[in-house]
Scaffold this active site. Structure first.
Site, PDB file in Angstrom:
ATOM      1  N   ASP A  16       0.826  -1.212   0.000  1.00  0.00           N
ATOM      2  CA  ASP A  16       0.000   0.000   0.000  1.00  0.00           C
ATOM      3  C   ASP A  16       0.862   1.264   0.000  1.00  0.00           C
ATOM      4  O   ASP A  16       2.016   1.246   0.419  1.00  0.00           O
ATOM      5  CB  ASP A  16      -0.914  -0.013   1.235  1.00  0.00           C
ATOM      6  CG  ASP A  16      -2.079   0.951   1.092  1.00  0.00           C
ATOM      7  OD1 ASP A  16      -2.412   1.322  -0.052  1.00  0.00           O
ATOM      8  OD2 ASP A  16      -2.647   1.346   2.122  1.00  0.00           O
ATOM      9  N   GLY A  17       0.293   2.371  -0.482  1.00  0.00           N
ATOM     10  CA  GLY A  17       0.953   3.672  -0.382  1.00  0.00           C
ATOM     11  C   GLY A  17       1.633   4.143  -1.652  1.00  0.00           C
ATOM     12  O   GLY A  17       2.384   5.114  -1.615  1.00  0.00           O
ATOM     13  N   ARG A  57      -0.109   9.569  -9.624  1.00  0.00           N
ATOM     14  CA  ARG A  57      -0.190   8.327  -8.852  1.00  0.00           C
ATOM     15  C   ARG A  57       0.490   7.132  -9.526  1.00  0.00           C
ATOM     16  O   ARG A  57       1.150   6.334  -8.873  1.00  0.00           O
ATOM     17  CB  ARG A  57      -1.665   7.963  -8.605  1.00  0.00           C
ATOM     18  CG  ARG A  57      -2.371   8.859  -7.633  1.00  0.00           C
ATOM     19  CD  ARG A  57      -3.837   8.437  -7.523  1.00  0.00           C
ATOM     20  NE  ARG A  57      -3.961   7.041  -7.132  1.00  0.00           N
ATOM     21  CZ  ARG A  57      -3.878   6.621  -5.864  1.00  0.00           C
ATOM     22  NH1 ARG A  57      -3.712   7.487  -4.884  1.00  0.00           N
ATOM     23  NH2 ARG A  57      -4.003   5.346  -5.582  1.00  0.00           N
ATOM     24  N   HIS A  65       3.003   3.444  -8.690  1.00  0.00           N
ATOM     25  CA  HIS A  65       2.838   2.026  -9.055  1.00  0.00           C
ATOM     26  C   HIS A  65       4.082   1.535  -9.795  1.00  0.00           C
ATOM     27  O   HIS A  65       4.579   0.453  -9.543  1.00  0.00           O
ATOM     28  CB  HIS A  65       1.610   1.831  -9.941  1.00  0.00           C
ATOM     29  CG  HIS A  65       0.320   2.233  -9.279  1.00  0.00           C
ATOM     30  ND1 HIS A  65       0.021   1.909  -7.981  1.00  0.00           N
ATOM     31  CD2 HIS A  65      -0.753   2.932  -9.747  1.00  0.00           C
ATOM     32  CE1 HIS A  65      -1.172   2.390  -7.667  1.00  0.00           C
ATOM     33  NE2 HIS A  65      -1.668   3.025  -8.724  1.00  0.00           N
ATOM     34  N   GLU A  89     -12.068  -4.407  -5.112  1.00  0.00           N
ATOM     35  CA  GLU A  89     -12.513  -3.019  -4.935  1.00  0.00           C
ATOM     36  C   GLU A  89     -11.741  -2.052  -5.846  1.00  0.00           C
ATOM     37  O   GLU A  89     -12.210  -0.956  -6.126  1.00  0.00           O
ATOM     38  CB  GLU A  89     -12.330  -2.578  -3.472  1.00  0.00           C
ATOM     39  CG  GLU A  89     -13.346  -3.157  -2.492  1.00  0.00           C
ATOM     40  CD  GLU A  89     -13.127  -4.625  -2.165  1.00  0.00           C
ATOM     41  OE1 GLU A  89     -11.970  -5.095  -2.278  1.00  0.00           O
ATOM     42  OE2 GLU A  89     -14.104  -5.315  -1.833  1.00  0.00           O
ATOM     43  N   TRP A 129     -11.294  -1.943  -8.901  1.00  0.00           N
ATOM     44  CA  TRP A 129     -11.926  -1.599 -10.193  1.00  0.00           C
ATOM     45  C   TRP A 129     -12.593  -0.227 -10.126  1.00  0.00           C
ATOM     46  O   TRP A 129     -12.847   0.397 -11.156  1.00  0.00           O
ATOM     47  CB  TRP A 129     -12.991  -2.629 -10.591  1.00  0.00           C
ATOM     48  CG  TRP A 129     -12.452  -4.002 -10.871  1.00  0.00           C
ATOM     49  CD1 TRP A 129     -12.666  -5.123 -10.115  1.00  0.00           C
ATOM     50  CD2 TRP A 129     -11.641  -4.420 -11.991  1.00  0.00           C
ATOM     51  NE1 TRP A 129     -12.024  -6.196 -10.687  1.00  0.00           N
ATOM     52  CE2 TRP A 129     -11.393  -5.797 -11.832  1.00  0.00           C
ATOM     53  CE3 TRP A 129     -11.095  -3.759 -13.100  1.00  0.00           C
ATOM     54  CZ2 TRP A 129     -10.625  -6.532 -12.737  1.00  0.00           C
ATOM     55  CZ3 TRP A 129     -10.335  -4.496 -14.001  1.00  0.00           C
ATOM     56  CH2 TRP A 129     -10.107  -5.858 -13.816  1.00  0.00           C
ATOM     57  N   LEU A 176      10.583 -20.938  -4.316  1.00  0.00           N
ATOM     58  CA  LEU A 176       9.562 -20.029  -3.787  1.00  0.00           C
ATOM     59  C   LEU A 176       8.271 -20.105  -4.609  1.00  0.00           C
ATOM     60  O   LEU A 176       8.314 -20.124  -5.838  1.00  0.00           O
ATOM     61  CB  LEU A 176      10.111 -18.594  -3.862  1.00  0.00           C
ATOM     62  CG  LEU A 176       9.134 -17.458  -3.540  1.00  0.00           C
ATOM     63  CD1 LEU A 176       8.878 -17.380  -2.034  1.00  0.00           C
ATOM     64  CD2 LEU A 176       9.673 -16.120  -4.047  1.00  0.00           C
ATOM     65  N   ARG A 235       1.540  -5.010   6.153  1.00  0.00           N
ATOM     66  CA  ARG A 235       0.924  -3.938   5.368  1.00  0.00           C
ATOM     67  C   ARG A 235       1.837  -2.731   5.430  1.00  0.00           C
ATOM     68  O   ARG A 235       2.278  -2.344   6.511  1.00  0.00           O
ATOM     69  CB  ARG A 235      -0.475  -3.583   5.859  1.00  0.00           C
ATOM     70  CG  ARG A 235      -1.113  -2.499   4.976  1.00  0.00           C
ATOM     71  CD  ARG A 235      -2.595  -2.358   5.158  1.00  0.00           C
ATOM     72  NE  ARG A 235      -3.135  -1.402   4.188  1.00  0.00           N
ATOM     73  CZ  ARG A 235      -4.327  -1.453   3.660  1.00  0.00           C
ATOM     74  NH1 ARG A 235      -5.151  -2.409   3.995  1.00  0.00           N
ATOM     75  NH2 ARG A 235      -4.733  -0.546   2.798  1.00  0.00           N
ATOM     76  N   SER A 280      -8.383  -4.912   4.552  1.00  0.00           N
ATOM     77  CA  SER A 280      -8.847  -4.695   3.180  1.00  0.00           C
ATOM     78  C   SER A 280      -9.221  -5.996   2.446  1.00  0.00           C
ATOM     79  O   SER A 280      -8.820  -6.213   1.298  1.00  0.00           O
ATOM     80  CB  SER A 280      -7.799  -3.918   2.374  1.00  0.00           C
ATOM     81  OG  SER A 280      -7.637  -2.625   2.909  1.00  0.00           O
TER      82      SER A 280
HETATM   83  C1  IPE Z   1      -5.382  -2.788  -0.636  1.00  0.00           C
HETATM   84  O1  IPE Z   1      -5.007  -1.470  -0.815  1.00  0.00           O
HETATM   85  C2  IPE Z   1      -5.359  -3.521  -1.942  1.00  0.00           C
HETATM   86  C3  IPE Z   1      -4.043  -3.726  -2.529  1.00  0.00           C
HETATM   87  C4  IPE Z   1      -2.900  -3.492  -1.950  1.00  0.00           C
HETATM   88  C5  IPE Z   1      -4.065  -4.252  -3.861  1.00  0.00           C
HETATM   89  P1  IPE Z   1      -6.087  -0.324  -1.080  1.00  0.00           P
HETATM   90  O2  IPE Z   1      -5.379   0.955  -0.987  1.00  0.00           O
HETATM   91  O3  IPE Z   1      -6.817  -0.608  -2.328  1.00  0.00           O
HETATM   92  O4  IPE Z   1      -7.089  -0.566   0.148  1.00  0.00           O
HETATM   93  P2  IPE Z   1      -7.953   0.446   0.987  1.00  0.00           P
HETATM   94  O5  IPE Z   1      -8.803   1.202   0.007  1.00  0.00           O
HETATM   95  O6  IPE Z   1      -6.991   1.322   1.705  1.00  0.00           O
HETATM   96  O7  IPE Z   1      -8.725  -0.449   1.916  1.00  0.00           O
HETATM   97  C1  IPE Z   2      -1.294   0.326  -3.470  1.00  0.00           C
HETATM   98  O1  IPE Z   2      -1.091   1.697  -3.420  1.00  0.00           O
HETATM   99  C2  IPE Z   2      -1.404  -0.190  -4.880  1.00  0.00           C
HETATM  100  C3  IPE Z   2      -2.707  -0.762  -5.229  1.00  0.00           C
HETATM  101  C4  IPE Z   2      -3.742  -0.819  -4.453  1.00  0.00           C
HETATM  102  C5  IPE Z   2      -2.842  -1.280  -6.562  1.00  0.00           C
HETATM  103  P1  IPE Z   2      -2.315   2.723  -3.489  1.00  0.00           P
HETATM  104  O2  IPE Z   2      -2.578   3.034  -4.922  1.00  0.00           O
HETATM  105  O3  IPE Z   2      -3.460   2.197  -2.725  1.00  0.00           O
HETATM  106  O4  IPE Z   2      -1.690   3.989  -2.788  1.00  0.00           O
HETATM  107  P2  IPE Z   2      -2.410   4.950  -1.736  1.00  0.00           P
HETATM  108  O5  IPE Z   2      -2.941   4.088  -0.645  1.00  0.00           O
HETATM  109  O6  IPE Z   2      -3.480   5.676  -2.473  1.00  0.00           O
HETATM  110  O7  IPE Z   2      -1.311   5.851  -1.281  1.00  0.00           O
HETATM  111 MG    MG Z   3      -4.079   2.396  -0.757  1.00  0.00          MG
END
Ligand code: IPE
Ligand code: IPE
Ligand code: MG
Length: 253
Positions: free
Chosen positions: A27-28, A40, A44, A74, A76, A138, A195, A203
């Protein structure tokens, strides 16, 4: 281009204290990018290097399984351009990493409703899965279009179908039966769930499989997360296991 063979590394602690299956909610990425004044998707893109480093380290230290949450059911709902970009990035990763993963004994698998991914991405994924299916190192499992509640509901439906057809009695549905009907069938349970980006949410990830896992919240956003952060999480896990081993068996109540 010659394929890099990963030199074996000593694990960070005695193996008996280490997790066998690590799962990461990556995440992040978005926050990492916005803090740098970038769009953004640059986050990625940068996150791919973190995937590479963590996969290599896991392979090098002979971790059994690494599951990465790459795209949730989610996700999508995100802007179409972002979804398209993520799919393109996934395909690129699969194409670029195939040979290196294979040469290093990694078996690539996936969990989630991959049949709903765009056709070209799905075909690419299936190709790499088939190509690496015989590997015994792995297991790298990518969670794609994954949602744990969907998965558990599908397993319940499949089991109910078996009961209705007389193939199974309701009493025979135990933990092992449920586990065998999840996408993760055959993988060991998750021992350590990480996480990144300081969030404490699950999530909808591996609710069944991680029921006994340690939860580790890492502060770095995913594009800054490297093997040193993975080692930190593993050492914290091992420390708790060692502590428990030193304390000896618990007295019966
Ligand atoms: C969780 O991250 C899903 C993935 C890492 C693919 P999100 O950023 O989509 O989740 P929420 O919205 O914070 O729950
Ligand atoms: C996680 O990072 C990647 C995916 C969910 C695909 P985010 O895109 O959720 O990044 P933040 O949480 O908005 O910073
Ligand atoms: Mg996120």
């Amino acid at each position: 281009m010659a394929t890099t063979l990963w030199p074996t590394l000593e694990p960070p602690a005695p193996r008996e204290f280490l997790p066998r299956h690590v799962a990461i909610i990556m995440d992040g990425n978005g926050r990492w990018a916005s803090r740098r004044g970038l769009v953004r998707v640059r986050g990625h893109e940068a996150g791919v290097e973190s995937v590479r480093d963590c996969v290599r380290y896991s392979g090098q230290t002979h971790l059994k399984a690494l599951t990465l949450y790459a795209f949730s059911t989610e996700n999508w709902k995100r802007p179409r351009t972002e979804v398209t970009y993520l799919m393109r990035l996934l395909k690129k990763y699969l194409i670029e990493e195939r040979d290196e993963l294979h040469a290093n004994g990694v078996r690539l698998t996936s969990i989630g409703r991959v049949e709903e991914l765009p056709k070209d991405v799905r075909e690419c994924l299936e190709h790499v899965q088939e190509h690496t299916a015989g590997n015994r190192g792995l297991t790298l499992s990518l969670a794609l279009n994954y949602g744990s509640q969907d998965e558990i509901r599908d397993a319940a439906r499949a089991l109910a179908g078996k009961v209705a057809r007389g193939e199974l009695s309701a009493d025979e549905i135990d933990e092992a039966q449920v586990a065998a009907h999840l996408h993760t069938a055959g993988l060991p349970p998750v021992d350590l769930l990480i996480r990144t980006a300081g969030e404490q949410r699950i999530s909808n990830f591996l609710l069944w499989q991680a029921s006994g896992a340690d939860f580790h919240v890492a502060q770095p956003c995913w594009p800054d997360f490297r093997r040193a952060d993975l080692i930190e999480a593993m050492l914290a896990y091992a420390g708790r296991r060692k502590g428990a081993a030193l304390a000896g068996p618990r007295e019966p109540a």
